[in-house]
Scaffold this active site. Structure first.
Site, mmCIF file in Angstrom:
data_model
loop_
_atom_site.group_PDB
_atom_site.id
_atom_site.type_symbol
_atom_site.label_atom_id
_atom_site.label_comp_id
_atom_site.label_asym_id
_atom_site.label_seq_id
_atom_site.Cartn_x
_atom_site.Cartn_y
_atom_site.Cartn_z
ATOM 1 N N TYR A 14 -25.595 -47.529 20.547
ATOM 2 C CA TYR A 14 -24.594 -46.876 21.386
ATOM 3 C C TYR A 14 -25.118 -45.612 22.069
ATOM 4 C CZ TYR A 14 -21.505 -49.806 18.541
ATOM 5 O OH TYR A 14 -20.903 -50.872 17.911
ATOM 6 N N HIS A 19 -19.470 -43.867 26.667
ATOM 7 C CA HIS A 19 -18.563 -43.343 25.643
ATOM 8 C C HIS A 19 -19.227 -42.241 24.815
ATOM 9 C CE1 HIS A 19 -14.545 -44.005 24.425
ATOM 10 N NE2 HIS A 19 -14.713 -44.857 23.435
ATOM 11 N N PHE A 64 -17.335 -43.553 13.757
ATOM 12 C CA PHE A 64 -17.006 -44.328 14.949
ATOM 13 C C PHE A 64 -15.801 -43.675 15.628
ATOM 14 C CE2 PHE A 64 -19.808 -47.269 12.863
ATOM 15 C CZ PHE A 64 -20.554 -47.769 13.922
ATOM 16 N N ASN A 66 -12.848 -44.238 16.867
ATOM 17 C CA ASN A 66 -11.421 -44.322 16.556
ATOM 18 C C ASN A 66 -11.006 -43.564 15.308
ATOM 19 O OD1 ASN A 66 -11.534 -46.000 18.746
ATOM 20 N ND2 ASN A 66 -10.734 -47.810 17.707
ATOM 21 N N ASN A 112 -8.950 -42.900 22.274
ATOM 22 C CA ASN A 112 -8.796 -43.149 20.840
ATOM 23 C C ASN A 112 -9.420 -42.073 19.966
ATOM 24 O OD1 ASN A 112 -7.291 -45.511 21.105
ATOM 25 N ND2 ASN A 112 -9.125 -46.779 21.300
#
Length: 225
Positions: A14, A19, A64, A66, A112
């Site tokens: 990632y 993001h 992560f 969320n 989120n």
């Protein structure tokens, strides 16, 4: 102490995602200002240092996206910090790529990571909204934010991150205007001034017309040729 949180997802998979621009922002601050090594704490990784007179803790939650609030809440409880001490760097779909806005308090706008932080520490904290643009349709958002920045984005992204690092000290002391100005100078450097005192070259003079020696009758005849 101030707590600067960069939102993102952990792991090499990632690292270059849109993001993860929050991660990138706090990493740029740590690198530019000689912060200490990153170490595992508070369900994330932290780096400590000073920005001017302020002691600052940088945090990248590794829960992560969320569940980011779990990490942020744990750090705030440990240091007995209030929401006024917290600033969160996060990606923003509703801003054009490279644009930056500050916000104090308010809703999470469907993000989120912010939603999770709201649940753990309330909504009265500061945010640095980092524009990544919108893919154009809501059904494309998930894949858009979880894909890497395009090569064409690298120029403005590097300038934005340098600007954030340049202005970090001002942000830590609460001077949002100076912070935004530092970013703007990186994104839109001032144009060089023209040297003063240099006279513009004079426009060449039009040549004088030769005197008309024709008689009135000749001039009249020439008009009908």
């Amino acid at each position: 102490m101030k707590l600067f949180v960069g939102l993102g997802n952990p792991g090499a998979r990632y690292a270059g995602n849109r993001h993860n621009i929050g991660y990138m922002a706090v990493e740029a601050i740590a690198s530019a200002h000689g912060f200490g090594p990153w170490r595992s704490r508070f369900q994330g990784v932290t780096s400590e240092g000073r920005l001017g007179a302020e002691q600052v803790l940088l945090l990248k939650p590794e829960t992560f996206m969320n569940l980011s609030g779990q990490s942020v809440g744990e750090a705030m409880r440990f240091y007995k910090l209030s929401p006024a001490d917290l600033t969160v760097f996060h990606d923003e779909l509703d801003l054009a790529p490279g644009r930056l806005r500050l916000k104090q308090g308010g809703g999470h706008a469907g993000h989120n990571g912010l939603r999770s932080i709201h649940a753990h520490v309330g909504e009265a904290y500061g945010r640095v909204r980092l524009g990544i643009g919108h893919p154009g349709h809501k059904d494309a958002v998930a894949s858009y934010v979880l894909n890497d920045f395009a090569k064409a984005d690298q120029g403005w992204l590097e300038d934005l991150l340098r600007g954030i690092a340049d202005g970090a000290e001002a942000l830590a002391r609460g001077d949002g205007a100076r912070f935004q100005n530092a970013v703007a100078l990186r994104m839109q450097p001032p144009k060089p001034e023209k040297p003063k005192g240099e006279a513009k070259p004079a426009a060449p003079e039009a040549p004088e017309a030769a005197p008309d020696t024709r008689s009135a009758l000749q001039r009249l005849a020439d008009r009908f040729r």
